[in-house]
Design a protein around this motif. Structure first.
Motif, mmCIF file in Angstrom:
data_model
loop_
_atom_site.group_PDB
_atom_site.id
_atom_site.type_symbol
_atom_site.label_atom_id
_atom_site.label_comp_id
_atom_site.label_asym_id
_atom_site.label_seq_id
_atom_site.Cartn_x
_atom_site.Cartn_y
_atom_site.Cartn_z
ATOM 1 N N ARG A 152 0.828 -1.202 0.000
ATOM 2 C CA ARG A 152 0.000 0.000 0.000
ATOM 3 C C ARG A 152 0.862 1.252 0.000
ATOM 4 N NH1 ARG A 152 -1.072 -2.148 5.429
ATOM 5 N NH2 ARG A 152 -0.356 -0.710 7.028
ATOM 6 N N GLN A 153 0.248 2.341 -0.450
ATOM 7 C CA GLN A 153 0.905 3.638 -0.396
ATOM 8 C C GLN A 153 1.031 4.037 1.064
ATOM 9 O OE1 GLN A 153 -1.219 6.492 -2.769
ATOM 10 N NE2 GLN A 153 -1.503 5.041 -4.427
ATOM 11 N N ILE A 154 2.150 4.663 1.389
ATOM 12 C CA ILE A 154 2.345 5.117 2.763
ATOM 13 C C ILE A 154 2.815 6.560 2.773
ATOM 14 C CG2 ILE A 154 2.742 2.808 3.693
ATOM 15 C CD1 ILE A 154 5.740 3.374 3.680
ATOM 16 N N GLY A 155 2.604 7.209 3.899
ATOM 17 C CA GLY A 155 2.986 8.611 4.055
ATOM 18 C C GLY A 155 3.778 8.835 5.326
ATOM 19 N N ASN A 156 3.745 10.061 5.797
ATOM 20 C CA ASN A 156 4.555 10.465 6.943
ATOM 21 C C ASN A 156 4.294 9.650 8.203
ATOM 22 O OD1 ASN A 156 5.676 12.434 5.342
ATOM 23 N ND2 ASN A 156 4.419 14.086 6.154
ATOM 24 N N GLU A 157 3.095 9.115 8.353
ATOM 25 C CA GLU A 157 2.794 8.337 9.556
ATOM 26 C C GLU A 157 3.650 7.074 9.662
ATOM 27 O OE1 GLU A 157 -0.067 6.708 6.436
ATOM 28 O OE2 GLU A 157 0.874 8.625 6.893
ATOM 29 N N PHE A 158 4.308 6.696 8.572
ATOM 30 C CA PHE A 158 5.171 5.518 8.572
ATOM 31 C C PHE A 158 6.661 5.872 8.596
ATOM 32 C CE2 PHE A 158 1.199 3.680 7.170
ATOM 33 C CZ PHE A 158 1.174 2.487 7.870
ATOM 34 N N SER A 159 6.990 7.146 8.783
ATOM 35 C CA SER A 159 8.401 7.559 8.748
ATOM 36 C C SER A 159 9.269 6.766 9.718
ATOM 37 C CB SER A 159 8.542 9.051 9.030
ATOM 38 O OG SER A 159 8.081 9.806 7.934
ATOM 39 N N ALA A 160 8.830 6.584 10.943
ATOM 40 C CA ALA A 160 9.637 5.849 11.923
ATOM 41 C C ALA A 160 9.871 4.409 11.478
ATOM 42 C CB ALA A 160 8.974 5.895 13.297
ATOM 43 N N ALA A 161 8.833 3.758 10.964
ATOM 44 C CA ALA A 161 8.975 2.370 10.502
ATOM 45 C C ALA A 161 9.902 2.294 9.287
ATOM 46 C CB ALA A 161 7.602 1.785 10.163
ATOM 47 N N VAL A 162 9.808 3.276 8.396
ATOM 48 C CA VAL A 162 10.682 3.318 7.218
ATOM 49 C C VAL A 162 12.137 3.477 7.657
ATOM 50 C CG1 VAL A 162 11.294 4.707 5.193
ATOM 51 C CG2 VAL A 162 8.899 4.128 5.630
ATOM 52 N N ILE A 163 12.389 4.379 8.578
ATOM 53 C CA ILE A 163 13.745 4.595 9.088
ATOM 54 C C ILE A 163 14.267 3.326 9.755
ATOM 55 C CG2 ILE A 163 15.088 5.856 10.839
ATOM 56 C CD1 ILE A 163 13.157 8.284 10.161
ATOM 57 N N ASP A 164 13.435 2.679 10.569
ATOM 58 C CA ASP A 164 13.837 1.443 11.250
ATOM 59 C C ASP A 164 14.148 0.314 10.272
ATOM 60 O OD1 ASP A 164 13.555 2.715 13.686
ATOM 61 O OD2 ASP A 164 11.613 1.794 14.150
#
Length: 163
Positions: free
Chosen positions: A8-20
């Motif tokens: 799925r498309q993701i946005g800023n709410e997933f920034s921490a998970a993306v960084i991790d």
């Protein structure tokens, strides 16, 4: 493709998970000399990717983010692939995550009338290079990149594919 994985498309709410997901792959697994400060896009996904007409997608097993890919629409007809990462234990043909993410991006790019995709990578990522080549990307010299292409300082290998 494994049916346990959703995309799925993701946005800023997933920034921490993306960084991790991304930083340990870059820094620990592949020893790429890059830190979070050099990647402000990871904390502003919507501003860096979606506002220009690009996008950012995640692959999930349940609620766990296991893969990412992003598209920067940097000029009319031109797109840059970024942030293609898959958690180590989810790589390979048996999962098909990288392939599904790339196909999702290419379908979206074609719908947005992006006709040329470019990407940069680092030479240590040999499996990634083989993956892109298998998917029709051709290695090109850096000096042939479009002037507007958003280069990352660590990248030393570049690819192009016409859609």
């Amino acid at each position: 493709m494994n049916t346990q994985i959703t995309y799925r498309q993701i946005g800023n709410e997933f920034s921490a998970a993306v960084i991790d997901l991304i930083l340990p792959i870059q820094q620990e697994e592949f020893k790429v000399n890059v830190d979070l400060a050099a990647q402000p896009d990871l904390q502003a996904i919507e501003q860096y990717y979606q506002q220009s007409g690009g996008n950012f997608w995640g692959a999930f097993q349940g609620e766990q983010l296991v893969g990412t890919i992003a598209l920067i629409a940097y000029q009319a007809g031109g797109g840059a692939i970024r942030k293609m990462f898959v958690r180590k234990e989810f790589r390979g043909k048996e999962w098909g995550i990288g392939q599904a993410l790339l196909e999702t991006l290419m379908t979206y790019a074609a719908q947005q009338r992006i006709r040329h995709l470019y990407l940069g990578t680092v030479s240590v990522l040999q499996a990634a290079m083989r993956f892109y080549e298998k998917n029709g990307f051709e290695q090109i010299p850096a000096e042939t990149l479009p002037p507007a292409f958003p280069r990352m300082p660590a990248d030393n290998i570049f690819y192009h594919r016409a859609l």
